[in-house]
Design a protein around this motif. Sequence first.
Motif, PDB file in Angstrom:
ATOM      1  N   TYR A 168      -7.373 -23.278   5.976  1.00 38.95           N
ATOM      2  CA  TYR A 168      -7.717 -22.394   7.096  1.00 38.95           C
ATOM      3  C   TYR A 168      -8.975 -22.895   7.805  1.00 38.95           C
ATOM      4  O   TYR A 168      -9.020 -23.006   9.035  1.00 38.95           O
ATOM      5  CB  TYR A 168      -7.922 -20.975   6.576  1.00 38.95           C
ATOM      6  N   LEU A 169      -9.997 -23.218   7.020  1.00 40.94           N
ATOM      7  CA  LEU A 169     -11.253 -23.700   7.593  1.00 40.94           C
ATOM      8  C   LEU A 169     -11.062 -25.011   8.343  1.00 40.94           C
ATOM      9  O   LEU A 169     -11.597 -25.199   9.454  1.00 40.94           O
ATOM     10  CB  LEU A 169     -12.294 -23.891   6.488  1.00 40.94           C
ATOM     11  N   ALA A 219      -8.366 -26.170   9.737  1.00 36.27           N
ATOM     12  CA  ALA A 219      -7.627 -25.925  10.971  1.00 36.27           C
ATOM     13  C   ALA A 219      -8.536 -25.351  12.050  1.00 36.27           C
ATOM     14  O   ALA A 219      -8.522 -25.821  13.205  1.00 36.27           O
ATOM     15  CB  ALA A 219      -6.456 -24.975  10.691  1.00 36.27           C
ATOM     16  N   ARG A 220      -9.337 -24.369  11.695  1.00 37.56           N
ATOM     17  CA  ARG A 220     -10.242 -23.754  12.681  1.00 37.56           C
ATOM     18  C   ARG A 220     -11.260 -24.762  13.191  1.00 37.56           C
ATOM     19  O   ARG A 220     -11.582 -24.796  14.384  1.00 37.56           O
ATOM     20  CB  ARG A 220     -10.956 -22.549  12.046  1.00 37.56           C
ATOM     21  N   ASN A 221     -11.788 -25.607  12.291  1.00 38.21           N
ATOM     22  CA  ASN A 221     -12.765 -26.622  12.698  1.00 38.21           C
ATOM     23  C   ASN A 221     -12.164 -27.665  13.629  1.00 38.21           C
ATOM     24  O   ASN A 221     -12.881 -28.296  14.408  1.00 38.21           O
ATOM     25  CB  ASN A 221     -13.355 -27.311  11.466  1.00 38.21           C
ATOM     26  N   GLU A 222     -10.834 -27.843  13.539  1.00 33.13           N
ATOM     27  CA  GLU A 222     -10.167 -28.802  14.412  1.00 33.13           C
ATOM     28  C   GLU A 222      -9.598 -28.143  15.668  1.00 33.13           C
ATOM     29  O   GLU A 222      -8.848 -28.767  16.421  1.00 33.13           O
ATOM     30  CB  GLU A 222      -9.051 -29.524  13.641  1.00 33.13           C
ATOM     31  N   GLY A 223      -9.968 -26.887  15.879  1.00 36.97           N
ATOM     32  CA  GLY A 223      -9.544 -26.194  17.085  1.00 36.97           C
ATOM     33  C   GLY A 223      -8.105 -25.714  17.054  1.00 36.97           C
ATOM     34  O   GLY A 223      -7.514 -25.428  18.109  1.00 36.97           O
ATOM     35  N   ASP A 248      -5.346 -22.909  16.268  1.00 31.30           N
ATOM     36  CA  ASP A 248      -5.224 -21.473  16.058  1.00 31.30           C
ATOM     37  C   ASP A 248      -4.505 -21.205  14.740  1.00 31.30           C
ATOM     38  O   ASP A 248      -3.531 -21.895  14.388  1.00 31.30           O
ATOM     39  CB  ASP A 248      -4.443 -20.824  17.199  1.00 31.30           C
ATOM     40  N   VAL A 249      -4.984 -20.206  14.010  1.00 34.18           N
ATOM     41  CA  VAL A 249      -4.385 -19.852  12.717  1.00 34.18           C
ATOM     42  C   VAL A 249      -4.104 -18.354  12.696  1.00 34.18           C
ATOM     43  O   VAL A 249      -4.940 -17.549  13.107  1.00 34.18           O
ATOM     44  CB  VAL A 249      -5.322 -20.198  11.537  1.00 34.18           C
TER      45      VAL A 249
END
Length: 289
Positions: free
Chosen positions: A106-107, A109-113, A115-116
């Motif tokens: 999750y982290l 994915a969010r750091n790579e922009g 959406d989750v």
Amino acid sequence: MLYLIGLGLGSPEDITERGRRAIARCSRVYLEAYTSVFVQVAADDGSEGRETLARYFGIRSEDIIMADRDLVEQDSQQILSNARDCDVALLVIGDPFGATTHADLYLRARNEGIDVFVVHNASILTAVGATGLQLYRFGETVSLCFWTETWKPTSAFHKIMKNFNAQLHTLCLLDIKTKEQSVENLMRGRKIYEPPRFMRCSEAARQIIECIELEKCEQGDGYKGPCEDSVCVGVARLGSPDQKIVCASLKEMSTCDMGAPLHSLVIPCELLHDIENDMLQLFRIKAEN
């Protein structure tokens, strides 16, 4: 978009309607298959559960990609790269945040922009309340791993002792081994895997009793913690129609047959609420539930 979708505990029937709709939107569907598994589903349909799961989710079995430990932990960039261009689902038995691995994904994915969206579901961490032990009285959860002749870690038992002496219950998650290689096959680079193994409550109880004996030898009269006559609660196939809950001493549990996996074990503290005591009486070892 990356969807992290919890499947619940007992069977594919436990998926939420929100989760089912999310899967229908996805171009790629990964089934995480190492932190937990639908044991009976995988055994019944001969395709690691894909045929059965596909029927429930309304997709083709070939569209379900089995995600083993290597894929989720070492090659998760494959999942994230796909999620940049299309909708991707990672299906997780229990709740997506029941394992640190999924929080890490999750982290990233969010750091790579990317959406989750998370679809929650029942987890052993909450469903263990079926034992009657109050959830807010649980301390740190521990994982008990398979011992070998040369490797017998006891760090989990030290956490059990800490909880026990703080009058807190301990949920013990028991080891599962899927798609594991022998040392020889690993060294030779052969993709040959051992049969799946699932720790049972009886083995976990024997392991804890051995830890108790070691600690008593080291601490002598200063030992404070559970003993082989301390109460424990075995849980098997929680959330399934044939779930089983048994309350017994650790010594009794060490020879108790709880049936097919998956199993978990709870070490309650000594001071129980009256309702907790009454609930545990329902599951005493001679009772059938």
